[in-house]
Design a protein around this motif. Structure first.
Motif, PDB file in Angstrom:
ATOM      1  N   GLY A 131       0.790  -1.142  -0.145  1.00  0.00           N
ATOM      2  CA  GLY A 131       0.037   0.195  -0.085  1.00  0.00           C
ATOM      3  C   GLY A 131       0.696   1.170  -0.001  1.00  0.00           C
ATOM      4  N   SER A 132       2.161   1.225  -0.022  1.00  0.00           N
ATOM      5  CA  SER A 132       3.164   2.342   0.201  1.00  0.00           C
ATOM      6  C   SER A 132       2.984   3.073  -1.449  1.00  0.00           C
ATOM      7  CB  SER A 132       4.408   1.931   0.383  1.00  0.00           C
ATOM      8  OG  SER A 132       5.230   2.969   0.261  1.00  0.00           O
ATOM      9  N   LYS A 133       3.200   4.199  -1.560  1.00  0.00           N
ATOM     10  CA  LYS A 133       3.456   5.165  -2.654  1.00  0.00           C
ATOM     11  C   LYS A 133       4.538   4.939  -3.362  1.00  0.00           C
ATOM     12  CE  LYS A 133       0.632   8.878  -1.115  1.00  0.00           C
ATOM     13  NZ  LYS A 133       0.800  10.197  -0.807  1.00  0.00           N
ATOM     14  N   ILE A 134       5.504   3.886  -2.569  1.00  0.00           N
ATOM     15  CA  ILE A 134       7.052   3.906  -2.970  1.00  0.00           C
ATOM     16  C   ILE A 134       7.076   2.600  -3.952  1.00  0.00           C
ATOM     17  CG2 ILE A 134       9.277   3.399  -2.288  1.00  0.00           C
ATOM     18  CD1 ILE A 134       8.311   6.018  -1.509  1.00  0.00           C
ATOM     19  N   ASN A 135       7.748   3.142  -5.055  1.00  0.00           N
ATOM     20  CA  ASN A 135       7.812   1.901  -6.124  1.00  0.00           C
ATOM     21  C   ASN A 135       9.221   1.296  -5.896  1.00  0.00           C
ATOM     22  OD1 ASN A 135       8.761   0.360  -8.270  1.00  0.00           O
ATOM     23  ND2 ASN A 135       7.701   1.790  -9.758  1.00  0.00           N
ATOM     24  N   PRO A 136       9.194   0.058  -5.525  1.00  0.00           N
ATOM     25  CA  PRO A 136      10.356  -0.935  -5.203  1.00  0.00           C
ATOM     26  C   PRO A 136      11.306  -0.800  -6.161  1.00  0.00           C
ATOM     27  CG  PRO A 136       8.570  -2.125  -4.554  1.00  0.00           C
ATOM     28  CD  PRO A 136       8.002  -0.831  -5.228  1.00  0.00           C
ATOM     29  N   VAL A 137      11.071  -0.586  -7.302  1.00  0.00           N
ATOM     30  CA  VAL A 137      12.078  -0.387  -8.521  1.00  0.00           C
ATOM     31  C   VAL A 137      12.908   0.764  -8.318  1.00  0.00           C
ATOM     32  CG1 VAL A 137      12.368  -0.421 -10.843  1.00  0.00           C
ATOM     33  CG2 VAL A 137      11.012  -2.065  -9.987  1.00  0.00           C
ATOM     34  N   THR A 138      11.834   2.060  -8.242  1.00  0.00           N
ATOM     35  CA  THR A 138      12.615   3.239  -8.000  1.00  0.00           C
ATOM     36  C   THR A 138      13.526   3.140  -6.611  1.00  0.00           C
ATOM     37  OG1 THR A 138      10.615   4.263  -8.833  1.00  0.00           O
ATOM     38  CG2 THR A 138      12.000   5.614  -7.343  1.00  0.00           C
ATOM     39  N   MET A 139      12.979   2.712  -5.701  1.00  0.00           N
ATOM     40  CA  MET A 139      13.721   2.634  -4.379  1.00  0.00           C
ATOM     41  C   MET A 139      15.194   1.892  -4.740  1.00  0.00           C
ATOM     42  SD  MET A 139      12.634   1.335  -0.698  1.00  0.00           S
ATOM     43  CE  MET A 139      13.427   1.595   0.722  1.00  0.00           C
ATOM     44  N   GLU A 140      15.102   0.922  -5.338  1.00  0.00           N
ATOM     45  CA  GLU A 140      16.365   0.184  -5.588  1.00  0.00           C
ATOM     46  C   GLU A 140      17.180   1.035  -6.495  1.00  0.00           C
ATOM     47  OE1 GLU A 140      17.780  -4.003  -8.166  1.00  0.00           O
ATOM     48  OE2 GLU A 140      15.385  -3.701  -7.546  1.00  0.00           O
ATOM     49  N   TYR A 141      16.843   1.573  -7.296  1.00  0.00           N
ATOM     50  CA  TYR A 141      17.624   2.477  -8.201  1.00  0.00           C
ATOM     51  C   TYR A 141      18.204   3.706  -7.218  1.00  0.00           C
ATOM     52  CZ  TYR A 141      18.302   6.007 -12.022  1.00  0.00           C
ATOM     53  OH  TYR A 141      18.607   7.157 -12.889  1.00  0.00           O
ATOM     54  N   GLU A 142      17.402   4.362  -6.340  1.00  0.00           N
ATOM     55  CA  GLU A 142      18.099   5.539  -5.627  1.00  0.00           C
ATOM     56  C   GLU A 142      18.853   4.994  -4.566  1.00  0.00           C
ATOM     57  OE1 GLU A 142      17.738   8.418  -6.245  1.00  0.00           O
ATOM     58  OE2 GLU A 142      16.213   8.539  -8.012  1.00  0.00           O
ATOM     59  N   ILE A 143      18.827   3.723  -4.077  1.00  0.00           N
ATOM     60  CA  ILE A 143      19.572   3.264  -2.919  1.00  0.00           C
ATOM     61  C   ILE A 143      21.030   2.860  -3.666  1.00  0.00           C
ATOM     62  CG2 ILE A 143      20.273   1.015  -1.582  1.00  0.00           C
ATOM     63  CD1 ILE A 143      17.322   0.596  -0.871  1.00  0.00           C
ATOM     64  N   GLN A 144      21.036   2.425  -4.807  1.00  0.00           N
ATOM     65  CA  GLN A 144      22.222   2.403  -5.459  1.00  0.00           C
ATOM     66  C   GLN A 144      23.077   3.523  -5.681  1.00  0.00           C
ATOM     67  OE1 GLN A 144      23.837  -0.960  -6.727  1.00  0.00           O
ATOM     68  NE2 GLN A 144      25.296   0.650  -5.918  1.00  0.00           N
ATOM     69  N   ILE A 145      22.334   4.433  -5.998  1.00  0.00           N
ATOM     70  CA  ILE A 145      23.036   5.884  -6.068  1.00  0.00           C
ATOM     71  C   ILE A 145      23.573   6.503  -4.865  1.00  0.00           C
ATOM     72  CG2 ILE A 145      22.670   8.452  -6.893  1.00  0.00           C
ATOM     73  CD1 ILE A 145      20.857   7.257  -9.026  1.00  0.00           C
ATOM     74  N   LEU A 146      22.661   6.473  -3.986  1.00  0.00           N
ATOM     75  CA  LEU A 146      22.893   6.763  -2.527  1.00  0.00           C
ATOM     76  C   LEU A 146      24.116   6.243  -1.852  1.00  0.00           C
ATOM     77  CD1 LEU A 146      22.234   8.708   0.044  1.00  0.00           C
ATOM     78  CD2 LEU A 146      20.753   6.887   0.821  1.00  0.00           C
ATOM     79  N   LYS A 147      24.104   4.856  -2.237  1.00  0.00           N
ATOM     80  CA  LYS A 147      25.651   4.153  -1.866  1.00  0.00           C
ATOM     81  C   LYS A 147      26.587   4.508  -2.562  1.00  0.00           C
ATOM     82  CE  LYS A 147      25.575  -0.155  -0.961  1.00  0.00           C
ATOM     83  NZ  LYS A 147      25.605  -1.754  -1.112  1.00  0.00           N
ATOM     84  N   ILE A 148      26.585   4.578  -3.831  1.00  0.00           N
ATOM     85  CA  ILE A 148      27.960   5.512  -4.466  1.00  0.00           C
ATOM     86  C   ILE A 148      28.045   6.781  -4.069  1.00  0.00           C
ATOM     87  CG2 ILE A 148      28.473   6.281  -6.762  1.00  0.00           C
ATOM     88  CD1 ILE A 148      26.709   3.903  -7.847  1.00  0.00           C
ATOM     89  N   VAL A 149      27.207   7.461  -3.746  1.00  0.00           N
ATOM     90  CA  VAL A 149      27.438   8.861  -3.008  1.00  0.00           C
ATOM     91  C   VAL A 149      28.100   8.902  -1.984  1.00  0.00           C
ATOM     92  CG1 VAL A 149      26.387  10.934  -2.351  1.00  0.00           C
ATOM     93  CG2 VAL A 149      25.686  10.126  -4.675  1.00  0.00           C
ATOM     94  N   VAL A 173      18.229  14.255   7.243  1.00  0.00           N
ATOM     95  CA  VAL A 173      17.903  15.165   6.186  1.00  0.00           C
ATOM     96  C   VAL A 173      18.141  14.192   4.675  1.00  0.00           C
ATOM     97  CG1 VAL A 173      19.196  16.990   4.796  1.00  0.00           C
ATOM     98  CG2 VAL A 173      18.937  16.868   7.453  1.00  0.00           C
ATOM     99  N   ILE A 174      19.220  13.335   5.013  1.00  0.00           N
ATOM    100  CA  ILE A 174      19.529  12.531   3.888  1.00  0.00           C
ATOM    101  C   ILE A 174      18.322  11.486   3.467  1.00  0.00           C
ATOM    102  CG2 ILE A 174      20.954  10.489   2.774  1.00  0.00           C
ATOM    103  CD1 ILE A 174      22.332  13.398   2.727  1.00  0.00           C
ATOM    104  N   GLY A 175      17.853  10.952   4.907  1.00  0.00           N
ATOM    105  CA  GLY A 175      16.687  10.099   4.557  1.00  0.00           C
ATOM    106  C   GLY A 175      15.496  10.604   4.059  1.00  0.00           C
ATOM    107  N   HIS A 176      15.192  11.752   4.469  1.00  0.00           N
ATOM    108  CA  HIS A 176      13.907  12.621   4.022  1.00  0.00           C
ATOM    109  C   HIS A 176      14.237  12.936   2.570  1.00  0.00           C
ATOM    110  CE1 HIS A 176      11.237  16.124   3.276  1.00  0.00           C
ATOM    111  NE2 HIS A 176      10.464  15.578   4.226  1.00  0.00           N
ATOM    112  N   THR A 177      15.492  13.304   2.063  1.00  0.00           N
ATOM    113  CA  THR A 177      15.479  13.627   0.494  1.00  0.00           C
ATOM    114  C   THR A 177      15.655  12.285  -0.224  1.00  0.00           C
ATOM    115  OG1 THR A 177      17.122  15.412   1.284  1.00  0.00           O
ATOM    116  CG2 THR A 177      17.284  14.712  -0.986  1.00  0.00           C
ATOM    117  N   PHE A 178      16.190  11.420   0.498  1.00  0.00           N
ATOM    118  CA  PHE A 178      15.995   9.895  -0.261  1.00  0.00           C
ATOM    119  C   PHE A 178      14.449   9.416  -0.364  1.00  0.00           C
ATOM    120  CE2 PHE A 178      15.414   5.391   0.408  1.00  0.00           C
ATOM    121  CZ  PHE A 178      16.136   4.840  -0.849  1.00  0.00           C
ATOM    122  N   ALA A 179      13.643   9.501   0.400  1.00  0.00           N
ATOM    123  CA  ALA A 179      12.079   9.396   0.461  1.00  0.00           C
ATOM    124  C   ALA A 179      11.553  10.126  -0.391  1.00  0.00           C
ATOM    125  CB  ALA A 179      11.548   9.611   1.757  1.00  0.00           C
ATOM    126  N   LYS A 180      11.798  11.535  -0.652  1.00  0.00           N
ATOM    127  CA  LYS A 180      11.372  12.248  -1.695  1.00  0.00           C
ATOM    128  C   LYS A 180      11.635  11.734  -3.189  1.00  0.00           C
ATOM    129  CE  LYS A 180      10.714  17.096  -2.850  1.00  0.00           C
ATOM    130  NZ  LYS A 180      11.072  18.563  -2.478  1.00  0.00           N
TER     131      LYS A 180
END
Length: 175
Positions: free
Chosen positions: A40-58, A133-140
């Protein structure tokens, strides 16, 4: 300090860079986090996966800059890490662009995320812990800035990456 240096393993610059880069692109916890997206979350797991990878690199890149002593070849390691990231991004761009009607520049996307996270941190420059701050930006970036699971996931990825980089850099001496 000399005593602390004695217990550190010697690592060639290339090996240190490779280890840190491999840590940044490691995928195990990404799958665990995306599997935990509540129904029921608005979060798309594919988008989240993509953003986690970028966040890890950063985060690994930032960890090198923040935790590595200048005397231990910090500029060379940081440059080598970002060059490895650029090469990886080139491969991703080529694969992604082949399946789409437009060119994808993954390295530019990574750079844009760095800028976005820095901008968010600058707005809240007085915080003691940048994780929220990072978590909130990530969620956005994942599609719902109020999604607590995404916020906590982003904060967790950020903190774990920094801790991993810090532990690794404290265990080695680049030769």
């Amino acid at each position: 300090m000399a005593q602390a240096m004695e217990g550190r393993k010697e690592a060639p610059l290339e090996e240190a860079c490779e280890n840190l880069f491999n840590y940044a692109i490691q995928r195990e916890e990404i799958k665990e986090l995306t599997a935990g997206v509540p129904e029921g979350s608005k979060i798309n797991p594919v988008t989240m996966e993509y953003e986690i990878q970028i966040l890890k690199i950063v985060s690994v890149g930032w960890g090198i800059s923040y935790f590595m002593p200048q005397a231990d070849r910090k500029p060379e390691l940081a440059a080598a890490y970002w060059e490895a990231t650029r090469a990886f991004a080139g491969s991703i761009s080529t694969m992604a662009s082949a399946g789409m009607d437009r060119e994808i520049d993954y390295f530019q996307i990574v750079k844009d995320r760095v800028d976005l996270y820095v901008k968010a941190l600058n707005v809240f420059s007085d915080v003691k812990d940048p994780g929220p701050v990072i978590g909130h930006t990530f969620a956005k970036l994942c599609g719902d800035e109020e999604d607590m699971y995404a916020m906590v996931s982003g904060k967790r990825v950020f903190h774990l990456c920094l801790a991993g980089v810090k532990d690794y850099l404290e265990a080695i001496r680049i030769v």
